[in-house]
Design an enzyme around this catalytic site. Structure first.
Site, PDB file in Angstrom:
ATOM      1  N   ASP A  40       0.878  -1.196  -0.045  1.00 37.75           N
ATOM      2  CA  ASP A  40       0.037  -0.133  -0.205  1.00 37.75           C
ATOM      3  C   ASP A  40       1.008   1.306   0.018  1.00 37.75           C
ATOM      4  O   ASP A  40       1.731   1.358   0.890  1.00 37.75           O
ATOM      5  CB  ASP A  40      -0.899  -0.033   1.392  1.00 37.75           C
ATOM      6  CG  ASP A  40      -1.924   1.044   1.076  1.00 37.75           C
ATOM      7  OD1 ASP A  40      -1.767   2.199   0.672  1.00 37.75           O
ATOM      8  OD2 ASP A  40      -3.287   0.567   1.379  1.00 37.75           O
ATOM      9  N   SER A  81      -7.312   3.726  -1.382  1.00 37.34           N
ATOM     10  CA  SER A  81      -6.857   2.181  -0.974  1.00 37.34           C
ATOM     11  C   SER A  81      -8.266   1.403  -1.431  1.00 37.34           C
ATOM     12  O   SER A  81      -8.174   0.509  -1.744  1.00 37.34           O
ATOM     13  CB  SER A  81      -6.369   2.019   0.010  1.00 37.34           C
ATOM     14  OG  SER A  81      -5.209   2.617   0.276  1.00 37.34           O
ATOM     15  N   THR A 134      -7.982  -2.316   1.815  1.00 36.96           N
ATOM     16  CA  THR A 134      -7.316  -3.162   0.899  1.00 36.96           C
ATOM     17  C   THR A 134      -7.997  -4.702   1.025  1.00 36.96           C
ATOM     18  O   THR A 134      -8.404  -5.243   0.188  1.00 36.96           O
ATOM     19  CB  THR A 134      -5.743  -3.056   1.068  1.00 36.96           C
ATOM     20  OG1 THR A 134      -5.336  -1.917   1.085  1.00 36.96           O
ATOM     21  CG2 THR A 134      -4.893  -3.895  -0.143  1.00 36.96           C
ATOM     22  N   GLU A 254      -1.037  -8.174   1.938  1.00 35.06           N
ATOM     23  CA  GLU A 254      -0.652  -6.726   2.010  1.00 35.06           C
ATOM     24  C   GLU A 254       0.378  -6.111   3.092  1.00 35.06           C
ATOM     25  O   GLU A 254       0.202  -6.431   4.227  1.00 35.06           O
ATOM     26  CB  GLU A 254      -1.901  -5.731   2.125  1.00 35.06           C
ATOM     27  CG  GLU A 254      -1.754  -4.375   2.119  1.00 35.06           C
ATOM     28  CD  GLU A 254      -2.921  -3.618   2.674  1.00 35.06           C
ATOM     29  OE1 GLU A 254      -3.772  -4.185   3.577  1.00 35.06           O
ATOM     30  OE2 GLU A 254      -2.990  -2.337   2.295  1.00 35.06           O
ATOM     31  N   ASP A 259       2.210   2.969   3.265  1.00 31.22           N
ATOM     32  CA  ASP A 259       1.352   3.978   3.171  1.00 31.22           C
ATOM     33  C   ASP A 259       1.177   4.918   4.213  1.00 31.22           C
ATOM     34  O   ASP A 259       1.263   6.129   4.101  1.00 31.22           O
ATOM     35  CB  ASP A 259      -0.100   3.533   2.558  1.00 31.22           C
ATOM     36  CG  ASP A 259      -1.318   4.400   2.606  1.00 31.22           C
ATOM     37  OD1 ASP A 259      -0.921   5.606   1.592  1.00 31.22           O
ATOM     38  OD2 ASP A 259      -2.065   4.821   3.644  1.00 31.22           O
ATOM     39  N   HIS A 263       2.007   8.936   4.615  1.00 32.83           N
ATOM     40  CA  HIS A 263       1.250   9.967   5.190  1.00 32.83           C
ATOM     41  C   HIS A 263       1.881  10.739   6.082  1.00 32.83           C
ATOM     42  O   HIS A 263       1.594  11.857   6.355  1.00 32.83           O
ATOM     43  CB  HIS A 263      -0.223   9.156   5.688  1.00 32.83           C
ATOM     44  CG  HIS A 263      -1.072   8.748   4.666  1.00 32.83           C
ATOM     45  ND1 HIS A 263      -1.671   9.485   3.788  1.00 32.83           N
ATOM     46  CD2 HIS A 263      -1.534   7.737   4.473  1.00 32.83           C
ATOM     47  CE1 HIS A 263      -2.516   8.908   2.901  1.00 32.83           C
ATOM     48  NE2 HIS A 263      -2.390   7.751   3.186  1.00 32.83           N
ATOM     49  N   ASP A 301      -1.213   0.034  -4.706  1.00 30.65           N
ATOM     50  CA  ASP A 301      -2.703   0.572  -5.043  1.00 30.65           C
ATOM     51  C   ASP A 301      -2.348   2.041  -5.696  1.00 30.65           C
ATOM     52  O   ASP A 301      -3.095   2.467  -6.302  1.00 30.65           O
ATOM     53  CB  ASP A 301      -3.653   0.398  -4.105  1.00 30.65           C
ATOM     54  CG  ASP A 301      -3.017   1.084  -2.578  1.00 30.65           C
ATOM     55  OD1 ASP A 301      -1.800   1.289  -2.382  1.00 30.65           O
ATOM     56  OD2 ASP A 301      -3.724   0.983  -1.637  1.00 30.65           O
ATOM     57  N   HIS A 302      -1.397   2.774  -5.117  1.00 29.06           N
ATOM     58  CA  HIS A 302      -1.006   4.088  -5.341  1.00 29.06           C
ATOM     59  C   HIS A 302       0.407   4.353  -4.860  1.00 29.06           C
ATOM     60  O   HIS A 302       0.966   3.625  -3.862  1.00 29.06           O
ATOM     61  CB  HIS A 302      -1.924   5.016  -4.943  1.00 29.06           C
ATOM     62  CG  HIS A 302      -2.358   4.921  -3.502  1.00 29.06           C
ATOM     63  ND1 HIS A 302      -1.566   5.263  -2.516  1.00 29.06           N
ATOM     64  CD2 HIS A 302      -3.523   4.256  -2.886  1.00 29.06           C
ATOM     65  CE1 HIS A 302      -2.059   4.985  -1.242  1.00 29.06           C
ATOM     66  NE2 HIS A 302      -3.089   4.164  -1.499  1.00 29.06           N
TER      67      HIS A 302
HETATM   68 MG    MG Z   1      -4.112  -0.604   2.764  1.00 27.36          MG
HETATM   69 ZN    ZN Z   2      -3.305   6.094   2.358  1.00 27.58          ZN
END
Ligand code: MG
Ligand code: ZN
Length: 371
Positions: A40, A81, A134, A254, A259, A263, A301-302
Site C-alpha cells: 500500500d 485504497s 485493501t 498486504e 502507506d 502519510h 494501489d498508489h
Molecule cells: Mg491498505
Molecule cells: Zn493512504
C-alpha cells in the site's frame, strides 16, 4: 514552488474509459495458485529507497516481468485504497471509499469469491486491520470504507480459509448489532487466535480447520513498534492453503503501512515497512520457486507522499523528501514471477490486474459481475 498541471475535464473523462489492451503475449503454462502482494503506497521511489538502504538486492528484483499501472479511480486522478483494491479485486474503476462495489454502488464479484466458487482455498493477510480498505475489498461489499463492522460481517458470508490481520474489535465488540463474530467464526469451524493468546510463531496450524489470527485489537503497530509477523505469515499461509484444497489457492498479502509512513512523511519508517514487505516477498518467492505452480504478482494501489530521493551532503547517501501527506497519481510498478508472469508486462490499468489474474487462473468469463 509547486507547478500545477491542469487536467482538462475531457481528458479526465477519457481516463475513465479503459483502453483496449494490446494482445497479450502467448501464455505458456498457467498457474494453479496466485499470490497477489500489495504494497500500500509503494511507488517506485519507495521501492528505490528500500533498495539503496539495503546491503543486498531486494527479493522483488528476482521477478522476471515488470509492468506499470495507472491507478486513477473512476472519479479522481488520485485514488484511495478502497477504489485501488476494488480495481484489483473486481476489475472495475470505482469511486474513492468504495469497498467491493463498482461506481454504481452495486456489489461486484471478487476474484476471491470466484476462487472460492471454483473450489480453491483463499486467504487474506495484512499488517493493518483485516477490515481495512485493501483486504476488505476482496471479501466485502460496502459503499463506505469506514463501515468496519459491516465489513467484518462479510467474513462470515464466505468460506475463506485463512485470514491474518488486526481489527479484532470489529468482530468481538460490536455496537451495530449484538453479534459476536469471533464466536460465530468458532461455531463455523474456524480456529481463532489472537496476539494476546498466542504469537503467530507459536502456532503450528493444522490445515484440518480454517484459521484466523488477529494481530491486534485495532491497528497493528509498525515495524518500528515491534511488529514482525508479516514475513512469518507469508511463510505459513501458502503451505496452509495448499493443504486446504487440491485445486489451488488465491492469497492476497498486504504490506499496509508503507502507506502510513508516507502519510506521516516518515522516511525511516517508509524504508522499514518497505524492507519488511520485501522480506515477505522473499518468503512468497521461496514457496513459488519450490512449488513451480504459483504466480506471484507484486504491485501497489498508489504512491503515497510524493516521495523523492535527493543527493545529500555526503556522496553516498540520499535525502528522502516528501511532497504531500496524501496519495499521488504516479504510475506504480508491477513485478511478476512464475507461470503466467508474462501476462503482467507493459503499461495498463489497475483493473487489468483483475483480468490478468482471472485469465491466469483460467476461470470462465464472468457472466454477470453484479450480484
Ligand atoms: Mg491498505
Ligand atoms: Zn493512504
Amino acid at each position: 514552488m509547486k507547478q500545477l498541471i491542469i487536467i482538462p475535464a475531457l481528458l479526465l473523462l477519457s481516463f475513465q474509459q479503459t483502453l483496449e489492451n494490446p494482445p497479450a503475449s502467448p501464455v505458456g503454462k498457467l498457474p494453479k495458485n496466485v499470490i497477489l502482494m500489495i504494497g500500500d503506497g509503494m511507488g517506485l521511489t519507495q521501492v528505490t529507497a528500500g533498495m539503496y538502504s539495503s546491503n543486498k538486492r531486494l527479493n522483488l528484483e528476482k521477478c522476471t516481468v515488470t509492468g506499470l499501472i495507472k491507478t486513477h479511480s473512476a472519479r479522481n486522478i488520485v485514488t484511495d485504497s478502497g477504489a485501488g483494491a476494488t480495481a484489483f479485486s473486481c476489475g472495475c474503476k470505482t469511486y474513492n471509499g468504495a469497498i467491493g462495489v463498482c461506481n454504481d454502488k452495486k456489489p461486484c464479484w471478487t476474484i476471491l469469491e470466484q476462487a472460492e466458487k471454483q473450489g480453491l482455498a483463499t486467504g487474506l493477510v495484512t499488517t493493518s486491520s483485516i477490515t481495512h480498505a485493501t483486504p476488505a475489498s476482496f471479501i466485502a461489499h460496502v459503499p463506505d470504507r469506514g463501515d468496519m463492522q459491516a465489513i467484518a460481517a462479510y467474513f462470515l458470508q464466505t468460506d475463506i480459509d485463512l485470514f491474518i490481520g488486526g481489527g479484532k474489535k470489529y468482530f468481538a465488540e460490536r455496537t451495530a448489532d449484538q453479534r459476536n463474530l469471533v464466536q460465530e467464526l468458532t461455531d463455523k469451524g474456524y480456529r481463532v487466535y489472537d496476539f494476546s493468546q498466542k504469537k503467530l510463531a507459536d502456532l503450528s496450524p493444522a490445515a484440518d480447520q480454517p484459521l484466523v489470527w488477529f494481530s491486534a485489537n485495532e491497528e497493528p503497530p509498525g515495524v518500528a513498534g515491534g511488529r514482525d509477523y508479516l514475513p512469518l505469515a507469508t511463510r505459513i499461509a501458502p503451505d496452509f492453503l495448499q493443504k486446504r484444497s487440491e485445486n489451488g489457492f488465491f492469497l492476497m498479502i498486504e504490506g499496509a503501512q508503507i502507506d502510513w509512513a508516507g502519510h506521516a512523511n516518515n522516511a525511516p519508517n517508509t524504508v522499514r515497512e518497505m524492507l519488511d514487505f520485501d522480506d515477505a516477498i522473499g518468503e512468497a518467492l521461496r514457496f513459488a520457486e519450490k512449488d513451480g505452480e504459483t504466480l506471484i504478482v507484486i504491485t501497489a494501489d498508489h504512491e503515497t507522499g510524493g516521495m523523492a530521493l535527493e543527493q545529500s551532503r555526503s556522496p553516498d547517501t540520499l535525502d528522502m523528501t516528501f511532497q504531500t501527506k496524501s496519495h499521488t497519481a504516479s504510475l506504480v510498478p508491477v513485478f511478476a514471477y512464475g507461470p503466467g508472469a508474462e501476462l503482467f508486462g507493459g503499461v495498463y490499468d489497475n483493473t487489468d490486474i483483475f483480468q490478468k489474474m482471472w485469465d491466469a487462473f483460467g476461470f470462465p468469463p464472468p457472466v454477470e459481475i453484479k450480484k
